[in-house]
Design an enzyme around this catalytic site. Structure first.
Site, PDB file in Angstrom:
ATOM      1  N   ASP A  66       0.866  -1.186   0.000  1.00  0.00           N
ATOM      2  CA  ASP A  66       0.000   0.000   0.000  1.00  0.00           C
ATOM      3  C   ASP A  66       0.899   1.232   0.000  1.00  0.00           C
ATOM      4  O   ASP A  66       1.970   1.204   0.617  1.00  0.00           O
ATOM      5  CB  ASP A  66      -0.909   0.014   1.234  1.00  0.00           C
ATOM      6  CG  ASP A  66      -2.168   0.841   1.032  1.00  0.00           C
ATOM      7  OD1 ASP A  66      -2.043   2.018   0.625  1.00  0.00           O
ATOM      8  OD2 ASP A  66      -3.278   0.334   1.288  1.00  0.00           O
ATOM      9  N   ASN A  68     -11.047   7.271   7.062  1.00  0.00           N
ATOM     10  CA  ASN A  68     -10.735   5.830   6.999  1.00  0.00           C
ATOM     11  C   ASN A  68     -11.137   5.101   8.276  1.00  0.00           C
ATOM     12  O   ASN A  68     -11.441   3.895   8.262  1.00  0.00           O
ATOM     13  CB  ASN A  68      -9.236   5.602   6.798  1.00  0.00           C
ATOM     14  CG  ASN A  68      -8.688   6.175   5.513  1.00  0.00           C
ATOM     15  OD1 ASN A  68      -7.529   6.545   5.448  1.00  0.00           O
ATOM     16  ND2 ASN A  68      -9.506   6.265   4.470  1.00  0.00           N
ATOM     17  N   LEU A  69     -11.107   5.805   9.396  1.00  0.00           N
ATOM     18  CA  LEU A  69     -11.185   5.151  10.708  1.00  0.00           C
ATOM     19  C   LEU A  69     -12.542   4.519  10.995  1.00  0.00           C
ATOM     20  O   LEU A  69     -12.664   3.704  11.907  1.00  0.00           O
ATOM     21  CB  LEU A  69     -10.829   6.154  11.813  1.00  0.00           C
ATOM     22  CG  LEU A  69      -9.443   6.816  11.660  1.00  0.00           C
ATOM     23  CD1 LEU A  69      -9.183   7.755  12.827  1.00  0.00           C
ATOM     24  CD2 LEU A  69      -8.347   5.769  11.562  1.00  0.00           C
ATOM     25  N   ARG A  73     -13.902   2.319   9.293  1.00  0.00           N
ATOM     26  CA  ARG A  73     -13.857   0.907   8.907  1.00  0.00           C
ATOM     27  C   ARG A  73     -12.446   0.321   8.934  1.00  0.00           C
ATOM     28  O   ARG A  73     -12.284  -0.891   9.037  1.00  0.00           O
ATOM     29  CB  ARG A  73     -14.437   0.722   7.499  1.00  0.00           C
ATOM     30  CG  ARG A  73     -13.637   1.439   6.415  1.00  0.00           C
ATOM     31  CD  ARG A  73     -14.419   1.680   5.138  1.00  0.00           C
ATOM     32  NE  ARG A  73     -13.616   2.420   4.147  1.00  0.00           N
ATOM     33  CZ  ARG A  73     -13.425   3.719   4.183  1.00  0.00           C
ATOM     34  NH1 ARG A  73     -13.949   4.442   5.150  1.00  0.00           N
ATOM     35  NH2 ARG A  73     -12.705   4.312   3.257  1.00  0.00           N
ATOM     36  N   ASP A  92      -9.259  -2.109  -4.052  1.00  0.00           N
ATOM     37  CA  ASP A  92     -10.552  -1.440  -4.142  1.00  0.00           C
ATOM     38  C   ASP A  92     -10.896  -0.972  -5.556  1.00  0.00           C
ATOM     39  O   ASP A  92     -11.716  -0.079  -5.734  1.00  0.00           O
ATOM     40  CB  ASP A  92     -10.589  -0.239  -3.187  1.00  0.00           C
ATOM     41  CG  ASP A  92      -9.505   0.788  -3.496  1.00  0.00           C
ATOM     42  OD1 ASP A  92      -8.734   0.564  -4.457  1.00  0.00           O
ATOM     43  OD2 ASP A  92      -9.428   1.807  -2.797  1.00  0.00           O
ATOM     44  N   CYS A  95     -16.166   3.346  -2.919  1.00  0.00           N
ATOM     45  CA  CYS A  95     -16.665   3.488  -1.555  1.00  0.00           C
ATOM     46  C   CYS A  95     -16.918   4.952  -1.215  1.00  0.00           C
ATOM     47  O   CYS A  95     -17.865   5.274  -0.502  1.00  0.00           O
ATOM     48  CB  CYS A  95     -15.663   2.892  -0.561  1.00  0.00           C
ATOM     49  SG  CYS A  95     -15.592   1.094  -0.605  1.00  0.00           S
ATOM     50  N   CYS A 152       0.570  18.507   1.423  1.00  0.00           N
ATOM     51  CA  CYS A 152       0.233  17.595   2.529  1.00  0.00           C
ATOM     52  C   CYS A 152       1.532  17.261   3.260  1.00  0.00           C
ATOM     53  O   CYS A 152       2.513  18.008   3.179  1.00  0.00           O
ATOM     54  CB  CYS A 152      -0.468  16.332   2.016  1.00  0.00           C
ATOM     55  SG  CYS A 152       0.571  15.290   0.951  1.00  0.00           S
TER      56      CYS A 152
END
Length: 383
Positions: free
Chosen positions: A70, A78-79, A81, A138, A197, A347
């Site tokens: 990854d 994200n948290l 799931r 995904d 998603c 970022c």
């Protein structure tokens, strides 16, 4: 299906005997079965929703070597799931967050991490190192790529997918005549025909449940016990609590894959490629020059989470987390500013800002992602 002949371990240490006590007393596992688990290696492709429960239970089960592929970063959204990650790991690489959590859970498991997306250039090299492959990706481009690499290398593939309240689990390529993903989906769905998603949404526990069932299949494959989902697809509907098992037949034509160049079009997915022509980038040094000479002509958008922004930020930047970037009010503001200012995204290291610039480009907003992220920019500005 046979695994590596080079068995590394022929005993369980004291910690393992205590840790796996309930397995040792289970007649279908026992001491010898636990050694089989310890001497097996499993690669988990994706450390997101499915990968979170897969990785936690692989470690708890006692798998000796666990690989994680990854290159994404932990975000607050994200948290809901991705339970292997925590609030204090927001902004960190998912592979680092997952590795740290696994080692806390079971220090006996060796963890190998790959900070990259699986792609046609690295797939065979990475996958051949492991006994069993678990697809927790995904997108369809990556799924076909993993499937075809496993066919070439003769690796069993444990498949899982989730959308909304629904999920599916299957095992592909277990034996010579076993079905594979191309028997289920001979043609890749039209790009963007199936929402992601982020667009459709997903129930957090559905990824957890499907991930657990993927690990259950992995355990049965290693131990050669029970009825494995070879040639079968288990389908769940958690909203109505329905479950059904469908049968899948293998077609010989779908096994004629000799190398990954045969079906390059199947892998032609932005999520399966390291290259993306839509993204414009700028080196931190070049940005620094513009920042110093034309500060009023720049809109610097920090796409990290609010907590990260409040801790450390570039003077004059504004905070719009990546998860909020597509909100109508934010887009209108950025579009208006783009008429008079040059847009930059930033970022922690550059990965999330690339995603942000890609999103903005879809709304016809030109921007440039700062390579190296805030850490590199602050270092340059401080000199």
């Amino acid at each position: 299906m046979t695994f590596s002949k080079n068995i590394k371990f022929n005993f369980l240490n004291t910690d393992e005997q205590e840790r796996y006590q309930k397995h040792l007393t289970l007649k279908d596992i026992g001491y010898e079965g636990q050694l089989e688990l310890k001497n097996c290696s499993v690669l988990c492709i994706g450390a997101g929703g499915l990968g979170s429960s897969v990785l936690l239970y692989l470690a708890a089960t006692g798998i000796g070597k666990i690989g994680i592929v990854d290159n994404d970063y932990v975000e607050k959204s994200n948290l809901q799931r991705q339970i292997i990650h925590e609030t204090n790991t927001i902004g960190n690489l998912k592979i680092e967050s997952a590795q740290e959590r696994i080692k806390k859970l079971n220090p006996n498991s060796e963890v190998l991490t790959y900070e990259e997306r699986i792609n046609p250039e690295n797939a065979l090299k990475i996958i051949r190192k492991f006994d069993i492959i678990c697809d927790c990706s995904d997108n369809f481009g990556t799924r076909y790529l993993i499937n075809d690499a496993c066919l070439i290398l003769k690796k069993p593939l444990v498949f899982g997918s989730v959308q909304g309240f629904e999920g599916q689990v299957s095992v592909f390529n277990l034996y010579k005549n076993s079905p594979n993903l191309r028997d289920l989906l001979p043609e890749s769905p039209v790009k963007n025909a199936i929402p992601s998603c982020s667009e459709y949404g997903v129930l957090g526990i559905s990824t957890g449940l499907i991930g657990i069932f993927q690990v259950n299949e992995i355990i049965k494959i290693i131990l050669k016990k029970g009825e494995i989902l070879d040639g079968k697809i288990l389908v769940f509907d958690l909203l109505n609590m329905n479950m059904k098992k469908l049968h899948l037949k293998s077609a010989q034509v779908n096994k004629r894959i000799k190398d990954l160049s045969q079906f390059a079009d199947f892998y032609n997915d932005d999520e399966c490629s390291e290259k993306n022509s839509e993204i414009k980038r700028i080196d931190a040094n070049d940005f620094n020059s513009l920042y110093k000479t034309k500060p009023n002509k720049i809109l610097l958008i920090d796409v990290r989470e609010n907590e990260e922004f409040s801790t450390s930020a570039i003077e004059g930047s504004i905070s719009i987390p990546l998860s909020h970037l597509q909100q109508e009010s934010d887009l209108k503001f950025i579009q208006k500013e783009s008429l008079i200012k040059e847009i930059f995204t930033i970022c922690k290291s550059g990965k999330r800002s690339e995603k942000a610039s890609k999103i903005l480009s879809k709304f016809k907003i030109q921007s440039r992602s700062i390579v190296g992220g805030i850490e590199k920019v602050k270092k340059i500005l401080s000199n």
